[in-house]
Design a protein around this motif. Structure first.
Motif: not given
Length: 457
Positions: A65-84
């Motif tokens: 639906d968002m037309q993204v590859n797996t690398t960009k998809f996993m950024l959704l988890y990376a961005w959660y971890s960065w502030p922590n």
């Protein structure tokens, strides 16, 4: 004193001659009231854990639906971890010195709610950057809310009750993750049928409805703050403190065994959470399972962790031998990943092993920090451990996405096997270093008790 007693009676249900409705539930010193508080504590983290793995539950839909590859998809988890990476040091400080436990819990719950709403709006408006920003905001609240939850537990439950309370909180967190894995795909299909087509709008509405659980957590935070303030007024109870004293200068005093514990932690968890984030599609592509069955297999780690974490915690408490149990957990995880990578055996077996080993490792590894660090440095040590864990998760999430886009699932599994192998090597090295130094990391519970008694004498 009489005025205070009259105020307490009024708060508990009227004046001295008035009938007192549900006196046990209204009395903050009574078990029934504390059980209500415990329920609210458990609900406090439910929304955060439910929404954390929203992307994993809808991996295929997000990518399409968002037309993204797996690398960009996993950024959704990376961005959660960065502030922590930073907030693991600041969360306890903000709760103790700036906001207080009540306002701190409400503020962090609000961040979780706002983050989930922004994340959902990003999908509705077809703006992936907005989804990433939403996950960043969500991450600001997520980990610090867990600190606040534990602080409330320590404040309300002392002594032998505390381990049980921590176990129940962890179980509720795992239930939230499990419900998410098995519900979101079904919810997406229902909304798709209602709107008439799939797409980013369907995805966004699904995430927005999932965010209702975060509102439930925020309501729990508000009610909990009221009950805690009321208990303070009636029982003259102090506000909860995390007890964390963070001094970054303590890092230079960290011993080799502690650094090895950090390495074990990072190398282990990066082979679990990113794998679960990508697992659903893996089970559909390699084993040919339906989306619903793949979600069930992917969530079995959390299903097993819910009841087994308290049981394993009790077992480690009774037996000691922490390094031995960590070795068993890491070795079992290695076998699990090798089965998933190189065999076509039913993945239920490997994932059940992963669930058991994941539960055991948490119970045996994290307490070891207290055995090698002086009490005044515990806050810094645990903060640093969580910080580098989140740094590892952020980096490996991106690497895992890149490997999957360019090489496929087999290479990704080989990468995870390499991470767990490094963790296993570190456990063996820790055992040798501990034995050479005469450390107590692998003592039995009886040996530790004897040493404790000899010191008190």
């Amino acid at each position: 004193m009489e005025e205070e007693d009259e105020e307490a009676r009024a708060l508990l249900g009227g004046g001295p001659d008035a009938p007192r409705p549900l006196p046990a539930l209204c009395d903050p010193g009574h078990l029934a009231h504390r059980l209500v508080v415990l329920l609210l504590m458990c609900l406090l983290g439910f929304g955060s854990y439910f929404c954390y793995d929203n992307p994993a539950a809808l991996q295929t839909q997000v990518k399409q639906d968002m037309q993204v590859n797996t690398t960009k998809f996993m950024l959704l988890y990376a961005w959660y971890s960065w502030p922590n990476v930073v907030l693991c040091f600041l969360g306890g400080f903000l709760i103790d010195r700036v906001f207080g436990i009540r306002w701190g819990t409400i503020i962090f719950s609000s961040f979780v709610c706002i983050g989930q709403v922004v994340f959902a709006l990003g999908a509705i408006f077809n703006a992936f950057w907005l989804m990433e920003f939403g996950r960043f905001v969500f991450g600001i609240g997520g980990e610090s809310l867990a600190v606040a939850q534990n602080t409330y537990a320590v404040s309300w439950f002392k002594g032998k009750e505390l381990n049980l309370v921590f176990g129940l909180q962890l179980s509720m967190a795992r239930i939230g993750s499990t419900v998410n894995m098995n519900l979101m795909g079904w919810l997406y299909s229902k909304i798709e049928a209602s709107l008439g087509s799939a797409g980013h709008m369907t995805l966004g509405v699904t995430f927005m409805i999932g965010g209702v659980t975060c509102i439930l957590s925020l309501i729990s935070a508000l009610v909990l703050a009221y009950l805690d303030q009321r208990a303070e007024r009636i029982l003259h109870k102090e506000q909860g403190k995390t007890g964390e004293v963070i001094k970054l200068t303590d890092i230079k005093d960290f011993s080799l065994p502690l650094w090895l514990i950090f390495i074990i932690c990072v190398c282990y968890y990066v082979a679990v959470f990113p794998f679960i984030g990508l697992g659903k599609v893996f089970f559909t592509e390699k084993f040919g399972f339906s989306s619903q069955v793949a979600s069930a297999i992917n969530s079995i780690v959390y299903v097993i962790s819910a009841p087994m974490s308290p049981i394993f915690g009790l077992m480690v408490d009774k037996t000691g031998r922490n390094i031995f149990w960590v070795l068993c957990a890491v070795a079992t995880t290695l076998v699990s990943h090798m089965m998933l990578a190189f065999t076509m055996w039913n993945p239920w077996i490997a994932m059940c092993l992963l669930g058991l080993s994941y539960s055991l490792l948490a119970c045996a590894l994290w307490p070891m920090v207290a055995f090698v660090v002086p009490e005044h440095q515990l806050g810094t040590a645990y903060g640093f451990m969580q910080s580098i864990q989140n740094l590892g998760l952020a980096v490996v999430s991106i690497i895992a996405g890149m490997i999957l886009d360019t090489r496929g699932y087999l290479f990704l599994e080989v990468f995870f096997i390499a991470c767990v192998s490094l963790s296993l090597s570190s456990v063996v090295f820790l055992y040798l270093v501990n034995r050479a130094r005469g450390g107590n990391l692998n003592y039995s519970a009886r040996q530790r008790e004897e040493i404790k008694l000899s010191h008190t004498e």
